[in-house]
Design an enzyme around this catalytic site. Structure first.
Site, PDB file in Angstrom:
ATOM      1  N   GLY A  20       0.861  -1.187   0.000  1.00 16.64           N
ATOM      2  CA  GLY A  20       0.000   0.000   0.000  1.00 16.64           C
ATOM      3  C   GLY A  20       0.893   1.232   0.000  1.00 16.64           C
ATOM      4  O   GLY A  20       2.056   1.177  -0.418  1.00 16.64           O
ATOM      5  N   PHE A  21       0.371   2.340   0.510  1.00 17.24           N
ATOM      6  CA  PHE A  21       1.142   3.584   0.452  1.00 17.24           C
ATOM      7  C   PHE A  21       2.433   3.485   1.264  1.00 17.24           C
ATOM      8  O   PHE A  21       3.488   3.924   0.825  1.00 17.24           O
ATOM      9  CB  PHE A  21       0.284   4.739   0.975  1.00 17.24           C
ATOM     10  CG  PHE A  21      -0.779   5.159  -0.001  1.00 17.24           C
ATOM     11  CD1 PHE A  21      -0.458   5.948  -1.089  1.00 17.24           C
ATOM     12  CD2 PHE A  21      -2.087   4.743   0.159  1.00 17.24           C
ATOM     13  CE1 PHE A  21      -1.430   6.335  -1.999  1.00 17.24           C
ATOM     14  CE2 PHE A  21      -3.071   5.124  -0.744  1.00 17.24           C
ATOM     15  CZ  PHE A  21      -2.744   5.921  -1.824  1.00 17.24           C
ATOM     16  N   GLY A  22       2.365   2.901   2.467  1.00 18.83           N
ATOM     17  CA  GLY A  22       3.536   2.847   3.334  1.00 18.83           C
ATOM     18  C   GLY A  22       4.595   1.879   2.815  1.00 18.83           C
ATOM     19  O   GLY A  22       5.780   2.232   2.695  1.00 18.83           O
ATOM     20  N   VAL A  86       0.398 -13.036   4.472  1.00 20.51           N
ATOM     21  CA  VAL A  86       1.160 -13.271   5.708  1.00 20.51           C
ATOM     22  C   VAL A  86       0.171 -13.587   6.829  1.00 20.51           C
ATOM     23  O   VAL A  86      -0.855 -12.915   6.972  1.00 20.51           O
ATOM     24  CB  VAL A  86       2.022 -12.038   6.040  1.00 20.51           C
ATOM     25  CG1 VAL A  86       2.604 -12.130   7.439  1.00 20.51           C
ATOM     26  CG2 VAL A  86       3.136 -11.893   5.009  1.00 20.51           C
ATOM     27  N   GLU A 178     -18.162  11.922   0.684  1.00 23.72           N
ATOM     28  CA  GLU A 178     -17.904  11.792  -0.754  1.00 23.72           C
ATOM     29  C   GLU A 178     -18.881  10.808  -1.399  1.00 23.72           C
ATOM     30  O   GLU A 178     -19.412  11.058  -2.487  1.00 23.72           O
ATOM     31  CB  GLU A 178     -16.442  11.371  -0.975  1.00 23.72           C
ATOM     32  CG  GLU A 178     -15.494  12.515  -0.624  1.00 23.72           C
ATOM     33  CD  GLU A 178     -14.009  12.180  -0.639  1.00 23.72           C
ATOM     34  OE1 GLU A 178     -13.208  13.099  -0.811  1.00 23.72           O
ATOM     35  OE2 GLU A 178     -13.639  11.007  -0.464  1.00 23.72           O
ATOM     36  N   ASP A 307      -1.443   2.785   8.458  1.00 21.46           N
ATOM     37  CA  ASP A 307      -2.698   2.645   9.212  1.00 21.46           C
ATOM     38  C   ASP A 307      -2.634   1.587  10.304  1.00 21.46           C
ATOM     39  O   ASP A 307      -3.496   1.568  11.179  1.00 21.46           O
ATOM     40  CB  ASP A 307      -3.830   2.261   8.252  1.00 21.46           C
ATOM     41  CG  ASP A 307      -4.352   3.459   7.482  1.00 21.46           C
ATOM     42  OD1 ASP A 307      -3.786   4.555   7.629  1.00 21.46           O
ATOM     43  OD2 ASP A 307      -5.331   3.283   6.731  1.00 21.46           O
ATOM     44  N   ALA A 323      -3.110   8.724   3.648  1.00 20.49           N
ATOM     45  CA  ALA A 323      -2.054   8.273   2.739  1.00 20.49           C
ATOM     46  C   ALA A 323      -0.727   9.037   2.921  1.00 20.49           C
ATOM     47  O   ALA A 323       0.338   8.399   2.977  1.00 20.49           O
ATOM     48  CB  ALA A 323      -2.557   8.365   1.299  1.00 20.49           C
TER      49      ALA A 323
HETATM   50  C1  LIG Z   1     -12.396   4.542   1.037  1.00 20.97           C
HETATM   51  C2  LIG Z   1     -11.149   5.223   1.541  1.00 20.97           C
HETATM   52  C3  LIG Z   1     -10.923   6.555   1.234  1.00 20.97           C
HETATM   53  C4  LIG Z   1      -9.775   7.191   1.682  1.00 20.97           C
HETATM   54  N1  LIG Z   1      -9.564   8.498   1.337  1.00 20.97           N
HETATM   55  C5  LIG Z   1      -8.407   9.091   1.679  1.00 20.97           C
HETATM   56  C6  LIG Z   1      -8.122  10.417   1.231  1.00 20.97           C
HETATM   57  O1  LIG Z   1      -8.942  11.047   0.557  1.00 20.97           O
HETATM   58  N2  LIG Z   1      -6.913  10.955   1.562  1.00 20.97           N
HETATM   59  C7  LIG Z   1      -5.995  10.259   2.304  1.00 20.97           C
HETATM   60  O2  LIG Z   1      -4.900  10.767   2.537  1.00 20.97           O
HETATM   61  N3  LIG Z   1      -6.240   9.026   2.762  1.00 20.97           N
HETATM   62  C8  LIG Z   1      -7.428   8.423   2.455  1.00 20.97           C
HETATM   63  N4  LIG Z   1      -7.689   7.148   2.908  1.00 20.97           N
HETATM   64  C9  LIG Z   1      -6.738   6.503   3.829  1.00 20.97           C
HETATM   65  C10 LIG Z   1      -5.533   5.944   3.116  1.00 20.97           C
HETATM   66  O3  LIG Z   1      -5.928   5.200   1.987  1.00 20.97           O
HETATM   67  C11 LIG Z   1      -4.756   5.087   4.113  1.00 20.97           C
HETATM   68  O4  LIG Z   1      -4.368   5.896   5.176  1.00 20.97           O
HETATM   69  C12 LIG Z   1      -3.518   4.465   3.461  1.00 20.97           C
HETATM   70  O5  LIG Z   1      -3.915   3.581   2.428  1.00 20.97           O
HETATM   71  C13 LIG Z   1      -2.690   3.719   4.495  1.00 20.97           C
HETATM   72  O6  LIG Z   1      -1.596   3.150   3.864  1.00 20.97           O
HETATM   73  P1  LIG Z   1      -0.984   1.765   4.421  1.00 20.97           P
HETATM   74  O7  LIG Z   1       0.225   1.501   3.599  1.00 20.97           O
HETATM   75  O8  LIG Z   1      -0.875   1.810   5.883  1.00 20.97           O
HETATM   76  O9  LIG Z   1      -2.123   0.677   4.112  1.00 20.97           O
HETATM   77  P2  LIG Z   1      -2.799   0.265   2.761  1.00 20.97           P
HETATM   78  O10 LIG Z   1      -2.632   1.299   1.711  1.00 20.97           O
HETATM   79  O11 LIG Z   1      -4.177  -0.146   3.117  1.00 20.97           O
HETATM   80  O12 LIG Z   1      -1.967  -1.008   2.288  1.00 20.97           O
HETATM   81  C14 LIG Z   1      -1.941  -2.196   3.007  1.00 20.97           C
HETATM   82  C15 LIG Z   1      -1.498  -3.305   2.065  1.00 20.97           C
HETATM   83  O13 LIG Z   1      -1.205  -4.454   2.839  1.00 20.97           O
HETATM   84  C16 LIG Z   1      -1.735  -5.585   2.195  1.00 20.97           C
HETATM   85  N5  LIG Z   1      -1.983  -6.588   3.239  1.00 20.97           N
HETATM   86  C17 LIG Z   1      -2.784  -6.458   4.308  1.00 20.97           C
HETATM   87  N6  LIG Z   1      -2.725  -7.572   5.075  1.00 20.97           N
HETATM   88  C18 LIG Z   1      -1.874  -8.413   4.463  1.00 20.97           C
HETATM   89  C19 LIG Z   1      -1.419  -9.733   4.760  1.00 20.97           C
HETATM   90  N7  LIG Z   1      -1.824 -10.385   5.841  1.00 20.97           N
HETATM   91  N8  LIG Z   1      -0.545 -10.317   3.905  1.00 20.97           N
HETATM   92  C20 LIG Z   1      -0.121  -9.659   2.791  1.00 20.97           C
HETATM   93  N9  LIG Z   1      -0.534  -8.420   2.474  1.00 20.97           N
HETATM   94  C21 LIG Z   1      -1.392  -7.803   3.290  1.00 20.97           C
HETATM   95  C22 LIG Z   1      -3.002  -5.084   1.535  1.00 20.97           C
HETATM   96  O14 LIG Z   1      -3.410  -5.927   0.469  1.00 20.97           O
HETATM   97  C23 LIG Z   1      -2.569  -3.694   1.076  1.00 20.97           C
HETATM   98  O15 LIG Z   1      -2.045  -3.709  -0.231  1.00 20.97           O
HETATM   99  C24 LIG Z   1      -8.843   6.486   2.471  1.00 20.97           C
HETATM  100  C25 LIG Z   1      -9.075   5.133   2.790  1.00 20.97           C
HETATM  101  C26 LIG Z   1     -10.208   4.513   2.330  1.00 20.97           C
HETATM  102  C27 LIG Z   1     -10.457   3.067   2.663  1.00 20.97           C
END
Ligand SMILES: Cc1cc2nc3c(=O)[nH]c(=O)nc-3n(C[C@H](O)[C@H](O)[C@H](O)COP(=O)(O)OP(=O)(O)OC[C@H]3O[C@@H](n4cnc5c(N)ncnc54)[C@H](O)[C@@H]3O)c2cc1C
Length: 427
Positions: A20-22, A86, A178, A307, A323
């Site tokens: 994801g983003f992180g 995982v 939205e 997150d 994000a």
């Molecule tokens: C509907 C929606 C709208 C949003 N709108 C905004 C916005 O307008 N602006 C903004 O800044 N933020 C927004 N956000 C929040 C933003 O998307 C999150 O804060 C961001 O995606 C967090 O990044 P991350 O890398 O922590 O997790 P994520 O981007 O969720 O990535 C997590 C990744 O881990 C993978 N994963 C999870 N568990 C496992 C596992 N057990 N094994 C292997 N892979 C796994 C998933 O498939 C995913 O690809 C929104 C979120 C949602 C759901």
């Protein structure tokens, strides 16, 4: 007699769970570092979640907001991408455990597994009130919304037709606002000429919030403006009314029952089980508590970002689950890994908040930059340009920009496709 050739040292192995983003940003921050990287995700694509609601409301196609992870890493021979889930971490033996029984050793582990929606202890509501987190969630919601209009077109009973044309969104954060605004515009601007037996303009869009205002994370005046704008486009905003029941044909909030066949859950999130994998301390939302260098207490070789973590690194406040925060953390972790390999000690993570944005309808948005606050059409243009800028790849940027201009000019939403089933599918 042959002498044994000295073997080159095996490079430090960084395993990143979650693209994801992180997670992606951590990988992007490590090119040229003396490491080999394994990037694991249970999906084969990186998803731009901020525009997921546009797929759910038939505005954008799935391929416009998601990219194959392999494609993103094609120029990075140091990164091996694995399509796997995982299921745990064996920290004592420095191994990541996969759902299919395999295990993978690491020298440094980065957990970036995100969060999912939560039902405050009422998981039984999920089938009736699906949330929005994955592409499947978005296409499921799109199907439910479009099928409700299709069923209403054939329904002769007035009460059942009214329930089919009532769309309830629970939670008035940015995603709820939205979704409500876009469903209202879909019903009022896009669909009317396509139906013969129903007036889609009579559809009710009800946004229910337990708290006292919409967009609680924004300044008071912006949230008042957002509420007034939603009401102008026909959204009924209900505040201070916690939902106490979700069922196939109704919702109960603030003691009142409303007949509806479409409930969308946009309230509450729960972190991935990363904290459980490590038996580590977590907050009420399951977010792993990390140290100022984003490592897990007691595990200096395990980082967690995005997150799935809770950290107070923003003037004493928790870093928000958005994000840019996940990206900053991913980038920071890459810099710490490189610094450690050089023998340096890095400074603690510090979050820089750029602002909060939410779109309300086709022409309106609110932006809270702290001291500067914007609303209306100008904010909408900035919102649009910012989102296009953050999409990956020129093709997608052009495609999304053209789609938005088309919606803006013609009220047409081309992605009105009912997939995952024929007319026999009930919902
Ligand atoms: C509907 C929606 C709208 C949003 N709108 C905004 C916005 O307008 N602006 C903004 O800044 N933020 C927004 N956000 C929040 C933003 O998307 C999150 O804060 C961001 O995606 C967090 O990044 P991350 O890398 O922590 O997790 P994520 O981007 O969720 O990535 C997590 C990744 O881990 C993978 N994963 C999870 N568990 C496992 C596992 N057990 N094994 C292997 N892979 C796994 C998933 O498939 C995913 O690809 C929104 C979120 C949602 C759901």
């Amino acid at each position: 007699m042959t002498t044994a050739q000295p073997q080159p040292p095996t490079p430090h192995h960084v395993v990143i769970v979650g693209a994801g983003f992180g997670g992606l940003e951590a990988a992007f921050g490590l090119p040229g570092a003396p490491v080999r990287i394994t990037l694991i995700d249970r999906r084969n694509h990186h998803l731009f979640q901020p525009l997921l609601y546009q797929v759910a409301t038939a505005s954008l196609a799935t391929s416009e907001i998601a990219w194959p992870i392999r494609y993103l890493m094609r120029d990075r021979p140091d990164v091996t991408t694995l399509f796997a889930t995982v299921s745990g971490v064996d920290a004592a033996n420095k191994r990541v455990l996969l759902e299919d029984g395999e295990a993978l050793g690491y020298d440094t582990l980065v957990l970036a597994t995100g969060a999912r929606h939560a039902y405050f202890g009422h998981d039984e509501w999920e089938p009736f009130a699906p949330g929005l987190k994955t592409l499947e969630d978005a296409t499921t919601l799109r199907r439910r919304i479009l099928v409700a209009f299709e069923r209403a077109e054939r329904e002769t009973d007035a009460a059942r037709r009214a329930a089919l044309l009532t769309f309830v969104i629970v939670g008035a954060g940015p995603t709820g606002v939205e979704l409500a605004g876009t469903i209202a515009e879909l019903a009022k601007d896009t669909l009317p000429p396509d139906f013969r037996n129903i007036d889609t303009q009579k559809a009710r869009v009800v946004l229910i919030e337990a708290g006292p205002r919409v967009l609680a994370g924004f300044a008071d005046d912006l949230s008042a403006y957002a509420q007034a704008s939603l009401e102008t486009i026909g959204v009924e905003v209900v505040l201070g009314a916690p939902v106490t029941e979700c069922a196939a044909d109704h919702v109960v909030y603030g003691g009142k029952r409303l007949d509806t066949t479409t409930i969308i859950w946009a309230a509450g999130v729960r972190a991935s089980p990363a904290a459980e994998w490590l038996n580590a301390e977590a907050d009420r939302a399951g977010r792993l508590q990390v140290l100022p260098d984003l490592t897990v207490p007691g595990h200096p070789d395990i980082f967690a970002v995005g997150d799935t973590v809770m950290i107070e690194a923003w003037d004493g406040k928790p870093v928000p689950g958005i994000a840019p925060a996940a990206k900053q953390q991913g980038r920071y972790v890459a810099s710490v890994i490189k610094a450690r390999l050089r023998g340096d000690a890095p400074a603690p993570f510090r979050y820089r908040h750029a602002g909060s944005l939410a779109q309300i309808g086709k022409h309106k948005a609110v932006i809270d930059f702290g001291r500067i606050k914007l609303r209306g059409t100008l904010a909408w243009w900035i919102w649009g340009i910012a989102h296009i800028y953050f999409l990956i790849g020129l093709r997608n940027r052009i495609s999304v920009a053209i789609t938005w201009l088309w919606i803006h000019a013609r009220d047409q939403r081309a992605a009105r496709l009912i997939t995952q089933g024929s007319s026999k599918v009930a919902r």
